[in-house]
Design a protein around this motif. Structure first.
Motif, short mmCIF file in Angstrom:
data_model
loop_
_atom_site.label_atom_id
_atom_site.label_comp_id
_atom_site.label_asym_id
_atom_site.label_seq_id
_atom_site.Cartn_x
_atom_site.Cartn_y
_atom_site.Cartn_z
N GLY A 1 0.56 7.99 2.48
CA GLY A 1 1.24 7.66 1.22
C GLY A 1 1.60 8.86 0.35
O GLY A 1 2.28 8.73 -0.66
N GLN A 2 1.14 10.05 0.76
CA GLN A 2 1.32 11.22 -0.12
C GLN A 2 2.53 12.06 0.23
O GLN A 2 2.88 12.18 1.40
CB GLN A 2 0.09 12.12 0.00
CG GLN A 2 -0.95 11.82 -1.04
CD GLN A 2 -2.16 12.71 -0.84
OE1 GLN A 2 -2.07 13.85 -0.39
NE2 GLN A 2 -3.31 12.16 -1.18
N CYS B 1 -2.02 2.48 8.74
CA CYS B 1 -1.30 3.75 8.49
C CYS B 1 -2.23 4.88 8.11
O CYS B 1 -1.80 5.85 7.49
CB CYS B 1 -0.21 3.59 7.44
SG CYS B 1 1.24 2.78 8.06
N ILE C 1 3.97 -1.03 3.74
CA ILE C 1 3.27 0.24 3.53
C ILE C 1 4.30 1.34 3.29
O ILE C 1 5.25 1.49 4.07
CB ILE C 1 2.36 0.62 4.72
CG1 ILE C 1 1.42 -0.55 5.05
CG2 ILE C 1 1.56 1.88 4.41
CD1 ILE C 1 0.38 -0.26 6.12
N ASN D 1 5.47 5.25 2.76
CA ASN D 1 5.08 6.65 2.97
C ASN D 1 5.53 7.50 1.79
O ASN D 1 6.43 7.13 1.03
CB ASN D 1 5.58 7.20 4.30
CG ASN D 1 7.09 7.22 4.49
OD1 ASN D 1 7.61 6.52 5.34
ND2 ASN D 1 7.77 8.02 3.71
N GLY D 2 4.87 8.66 1.66
CA GLY D 2 5.29 9.62 0.64
C GLY D 2 6.48 10.40 1.17
O GLY D 2 6.97 10.14 2.28
N LYS E 1 8.57 5.34 -0.22
CA LYS E 1 8.11 4.75 -1.48
C LYS E 1 9.25 4.44 -2.46
O LYS E 1 9.11 3.59 -3.33
CB LYS E 1 7.08 5.67 -2.15
CG LYS E 1 7.64 7.03 -2.54
CD LYS E 1 6.58 7.89 -3.19
CE LYS E 1 7.13 9.27 -3.51
NZ LYS E 1 6.19 10.15 -4.17
N VAL F 1 1.53 2.47 -5.43
CA VAL F 1 2.82 1.77 -5.35
C VAL F 1 2.63 0.31 -5.76
O VAL F 1 3.44 -0.26 -6.49
CB VAL F 1 3.42 1.89 -3.93
CG1 VAL F 1 4.71 1.11 -3.81
CG2 VAL F 1 3.65 3.35 -3.58
N ARG G 1 0.84 -1.20 0.00
CA ARG G 1 0.00 0.00 0.00
C ARG G 1 0.87 1.24 0.00
O ARG G 1 1.99 1.18 0.53
CB ARG G 1 -0.92 -0.01 1.23
CG ARG G 1 -2.13 -0.89 0.97
CD ARG G 1 -2.95 -1.09 2.21
NE ARG G 1 -2.23 -1.97 3.13
CZ ARG G 1 -2.57 -2.12 4.41
NH1 ARG G 1 -3.57 -1.48 4.93
NH2 ARG G 1 -1.88 -2.92 5.19
N PRO G 2 0.46 2.38 -0.52
CA PRO G 2 -0.83 2.61 -1.16
C PRO G 2 -0.93 1.91 -2.53
O PRO G 2 0.05 1.41 -3.05
CB PRO G 2 -0.87 4.13 -1.33
CG PRO G 2 0.52 4.60 -1.26
CD PRO G 2 1.29 3.60 -0.46
#
Ligand code: MSP
Length: 513
Positions: free
Chosen positions: A335-336, A401, A290, A292-293, A264, A189, A185-186
């Motif tokens: 994720g952003q 998350c 998972i 992260n951005g 990511k 990805v 995730r997200p």
């Protein structure tokens, strides 16, 4: 002891320089997850650490005029201080120069070689030292590293190396991705990784014949490729193939990991190479990855090599690490990418923390002192405060998350309590002598704040402890949620003790820093 624990990891960070706020970000996220889990399951095991091999570190050591080991040793205190500064509750800290790790990596290499997953070959190709990554000619952009954040020159390497048979796992990886659309995730990805798998995998070189800084290839020349070495930390740290039986038992209890948190940019290593290595070793893949951005600075990824970094120590000293933890997880979905600016931190500090939460506590305690002789009145029901399902929603959001959703849910209670004060106007109830309504309102405020301290503890440990203390409760808000989050537990007669504001006005904080 045999019971499973929730195993969460961060990437291990390159100690090629000092930590920046981007490194703190992933670690804070893992900490919130571990702390929440400890309140919702029984146990968590939280691993972080440092990645100390590789060409980049060898080069930085040379520039610093130190041996690589002395160079990394000199930086470690700063990385450990980051954990203290951000109240990180990791259960273990692995360094890839630890004996337990080096032994495990060599063992993994031997097992895979015996099984035919590692074989000798000649490596000829392009290598980006900054990213510690091999790139095929076809992927280069204008002859440079294709990673848009890097674009540095690549070096031509030609040497006898050992290869990992990654291509043999292509089909199994594809099947795994298709069967488990949530495992990476997200979703963006996940899709990128799926596209890589669909375009076909090549075998990868996993040794460096000409380097000497790294884990020696068992019975061979050169050292093991830094990424092959680094990924294995997730199992060497918890006792895989350890000579110590207690350590091996820990491994049985913890593996597979519940979640690897990563940035990511390192998803390919964690979701394609790593599961294949694990399968080669006869082990299960982690339950989830998972990503992260990025924290950006003027729209560019914050990174040591760009020099556009924010010092995590300074920013924590200025705003408190609780406020920075809150900001990092509230400002954007996990994720952003998002821009890290001081103005944005100030906004959150003043609005959410100072005005919404800090004032709520302050106003409540002032009124309890004035109207109730400084004591919590007798319990009443929650009326229409939004507490139904709140703990369950937060307990579900955090492991996924969805920190921002969790905080927004918690803030509904903050908002509702503030609204209750504004609408019921306790000072008028007092004037009219409506004691029952006044006491009921005060009880709901105290009990609501008790809930907030418990729910916010994983996010802002020190501030929630301070809330707890001012509310007059014993011990700590870090309690099992099933027992602590039942309405009505604030005891009648508890003596509140109003203290300094939770989030002092910034001028004061800055002066005091
Ligand atoms: N050593 C490797 C990881 C090996 S894991 C088996 C590595 N290290 S790193 O120090 O370059 O960065 C690791 C992680 O730090 C990123 O994946 C991410 O989690 C975090 N971040 C570093 N810079 C960041 C931002 N600017 N923004 C968000 N996270 C950042 O790669």
């Amino acid at each position: 002891m045999s019971q499973r624990a929730f195993y969460v990891t961060t990437p291990i960070y390159y100690v090629s320089g000092n930590p920046h706020i981007g490194h703190a970000y992933t670690t804070v996220a893992a900490d919130v997850m571990a702390r929440t889990t400890r309140c919702t399951h029984e146990t968590a095991h939280f691993l972080t650490g440092t990645d100390e091999h590789g060409q980049k570190i060898a080069e930085n050591a040379r520039i610093a005029g130190l041996e690589p080991q002395a160079f990394v040793d000199s930086l470690i205190p700063r990385w450990k201080a980051l954990l203290d500064a951000y109240q990180i509750t990791n259960d273990d800290f692995i360094r890839t120069t630890d004996e337990r790790h080096e032994r495990g990596v060599q063992r993994a290499f031997e097992i895979l070689r015996e099984r035919g997953d590692i074989y000798p070959g000649k490596y000829e190709g392009w290598y980006c030292t900054n990213d510690e990554t091999f790139w095929p000619e076809s992927k280069l952009i204008d002859g440079r590293c294709p990673n848009q954040e890097c674009r540095r020159e690549v070096k031509w390497l030609s040497e006898d190396d050992w290869f990992f048979r990654l291509s043999a796992y292509n089909e199994r990886l594809l099947a795994h991705f298709k069967a488990h659309p949530q495992w990476v995730r997200p979703h963006r990805v996940y899709n990128e990784m799926l596209a890589i798998l669909e375009s076909g995998l090549d075998d990868i070189s996993i040794t460096r014949a000409t380097l000497s800084w790294g884990i020696p290839v068992p019975g061979g020349e050169g050292v093991i490729y830094v990424w092959f070495d680094a990924l294995l930390n997730y199992i060497t740290a918890i006792g895989w193939e350890s000579p110590d039986a207690a350590q091996r038992a820990l491994f049985e209890r913890l593996w597979p990991a519940n979640v690897h948190l990563i940035g990511k940019e390192i998803a390919r290593f964690h979701t394609i190479i790593w599961p294949a290595v694990l399968w080669g070793l006869g082990l299960a893949e982690p339950a989830g990855v998972i990503a992260n951005g990025w924290l950006t600075f003027n729209e560019e990824k914050m990174s040591k090599s760009k020099g556009n970094v924010v010092d995590p120590f300074e920013i924590a000293q200025r705003f408190t690490s609780d406020a920075v933890r809150y900001f990092l997880l509230r400002e954007a979905p996990f994720g952003q990418d998002f821009n890290f600016s001081e103005e944005a931190v100030v906004r959150r500090y003043q609005a959410d923390l100072g005005n919404d939460l800090g004032n709520l506590l302050n106003r409540t305690l002032t009124m309890v002192e004035k109207y109730c002789d400084g004591r919590v009145p007798a319990p009443v029901d929650a009326a229409n405060l939004p507490i139904n399902g709140l703990a369950e929603r937060v307990a579900a959001s955090v492991p996924a998350c969805d920190f921002r959703d969790a905080l927004e849910d918690i803030w509904q209670l903050v908002t509702a309590l503030n609204k209750m004060i504004d609408e019921s106007k306790p000072w008028e109830l007092r004037k009219r002598g409506e004691t029952t309504a006044l006491d009921a309102c005060m009880y709901r405020l105290c009990e609501g704040l008790r809930w907030l301290a418990v729910l916010l503890h994983p996010f802002m440990p020190a501030k929630s402890q301070e809330m707890w203390r001012q509310l007059g409760f014993a011990q700590t808000p870090a309690q099992p949620w099933t027992s602590a989050l039942r309405w009505g537990l604030a005891e009648e007669g508890t003596r509140v003790s109003k203290g300094v504001p939770l989030f002092p006005r910034l001028e004061t904080a800055v002066e005091g820093a």
